[in-house]
Design an enzyme around this catalytic site. Structure first.
Site, mmCIF file in Angstrom:
data_model
loop_
_atom_site.group_PDB
_atom_site.id
_atom_site.type_symbol
_atom_site.label_atom_id
_atom_site.label_comp_id
_atom_site.label_asym_id
_atom_site.label_seq_id
_atom_site.Cartn_x
_atom_site.Cartn_y
_atom_site.Cartn_z
ATOM 1 N N ASP A 14 0.785 -1.251 0.000
ATOM 2 C CA ASP A 14 0.000 0.000 0.000
ATOM 3 C C ASP A 14 0.814 1.296 0.000
ATOM 4 O O ASP A 14 0.504 2.237 0.760
ATOM 5 C CB ASP A 14 -0.970 0.006 1.206
ATOM 6 C CG ASP A 14 -2.018 -1.095 1.131
ATOM 7 O OD1 ASP A 14 -1.962 -1.916 0.195
ATOM 8 O OD2 ASP A 14 -2.894 -1.153 2.017
ATOM 9 N N LYS A 107 -6.971 -4.904 -3.264
ATOM 10 C CA LYS A 107 -7.723 -5.479 -2.149
ATOM 11 C C LYS A 107 -8.669 -4.439 -1.567
ATOM 12 O O LYS A 107 -8.475 -3.242 -1.741
ATOM 13 C CB LYS A 107 -6.758 -6.006 -1.086
ATOM 14 C CG LYS A 107 -5.847 -4.926 -0.522
ATOM 15 C CD LYS A 107 -4.894 -5.475 0.499
ATOM 16 C CE LYS A 107 -4.049 -4.377 1.085
ATOM 17 N NZ LYS A 107 -4.825 -3.322 1.779
ATOM 18 N N CYS A 152 -2.134 -2.940 7.550
ATOM 19 C CA CYS A 152 -1.962 -3.843 6.411
ATOM 20 C C CYS A 152 -0.652 -4.624 6.460
ATOM 21 O O CYS A 152 -0.615 -5.789 6.076
ATOM 22 C CB CYS A 152 -2.146 -3.072 5.109
ATOM 23 S SG CYS A 152 -3.875 -2.549 4.922
HETATM 24 C C1 VGL Z 1 -4.804 0.554 5.612
HETATM 25 C C2 VGL Z 1 -6.421 1.424 6.981
HETATM 26 C C3 VGL Z 1 -7.356 1.324 5.976
HETATM 27 C C4 VGL Z 1 -3.365 0.147 5.438
HETATM 28 C C5 VGL Z 1 -5.726 0.434 4.594
HETATM 29 O O1 VGL Z 1 -2.895 0.121 4.298
HETATM 30 O O2 VGL Z 1 -2.697 -0.146 6.464
HETATM 31 N N1 VGL Z 1 -5.161 1.033 6.807
HETATM 32 N N2 VGL Z 1 -6.985 0.832 4.789
#
Ligand code: VGL
Ligand code: ZN
Length: 199
Positions: A14, A107, A152
């Site tokens: 991410d 995702k 994540c």
């Molecule tokens: C994430 C919160 C919501 C992350 C993704 O990438 O850690 N955290 N969506």
């Protein structure tokens, strides 16, 4: 660091605009993961070894958003709108070197189900296919970096352990949300206890 590229994969979690400074769900210092990730990804590229990037990829109105108006379950955290499919915030940070990346896993695209982990969605049953992909390549070891340490990255590392991989967290290539306060420390502690190796 001595990496056996014949059985290792790099997982970049991410590294998207919304998790970097200026983004909708900015992680403090989030963009500082990019330089170390590019460096190690370059080594995987030279060895033609797999590099997987994950991309949080929510439809507008996703159930993980505060704006959905949903009441969170006990212990569940809702978030500002972030990583909406097709938005600038959902794009990978422009400085992340995408040339080494051999697979992009998106995702969190089911409206009523979030996915912190790169392996299993938050129902803990629905797979993303990544485990089978890595096993299909005879990968035994996963090197992990990206955002966010306590969400994540944490869930991905724990699932990788559960699937039998040896897991290394690249300590200088992760940053956390730290919400609620203390969650980064707690995540690191839990990962270490589960056998994740911090390097
Ligand atoms: C994430 C919160 C919501 C992350 C993704 O990438 O850690 N955290 N969506
Ligand atoms: Zn998300």
């Amino acid at each position: 660091m001595n990496i056996d590229f014949t059985k290792s994969a790099l997982l970049e979690v991410d590294v998207q605009n919304d998790f970097c400074p200026g983004g909708a769900l900015a992680v403090a210092d989030g963009d500082s993961v990019i330089t170390p990730l590019n460096e190690i990804a370059g080594r995987f590229k030279t060895a033609c070894a797999p590099v997987v990037a994950t991309q949080d990829w929510h439809p507008a109105g996703h159930s993980s958003f505060i704006s959905s108006g949903r009441t969170p379950a006990e212990g569940e955290v809702l978030w500002p709108d972030h990583c909406v499919q097709g938005s600038a915030g959902a794009e990978f940070h422009k400085d992340l070197d995408m040339k080494p990346v051999t697979l992009i896993i998106r995702k969190g695209f089911r409206p009523s189900l979030d996915s912190y982990s790169a392996f299993f969605e938050n129902d803990r049953k629905t797979t993303t296919g990544l485990g089978a992909f890595l096993k299909g390549l005879n990968i035994e070891t996963v090197y992990l970096g990206g955002l966010a340490t306590d969400y994540c990255v944490f869930f991905s590392a724990m699932d990788a352990i559960k699937l039998g991989f040896t897991v290394y967290i690249l300590r200088d290539a992760v940053r956390g949300v730290n919400y609620p306060e203390g969650s980064v420390e707690k995540a690191i502690h839990t990962m270490k206890n589960a056998g994740v190796i911090m390097i």
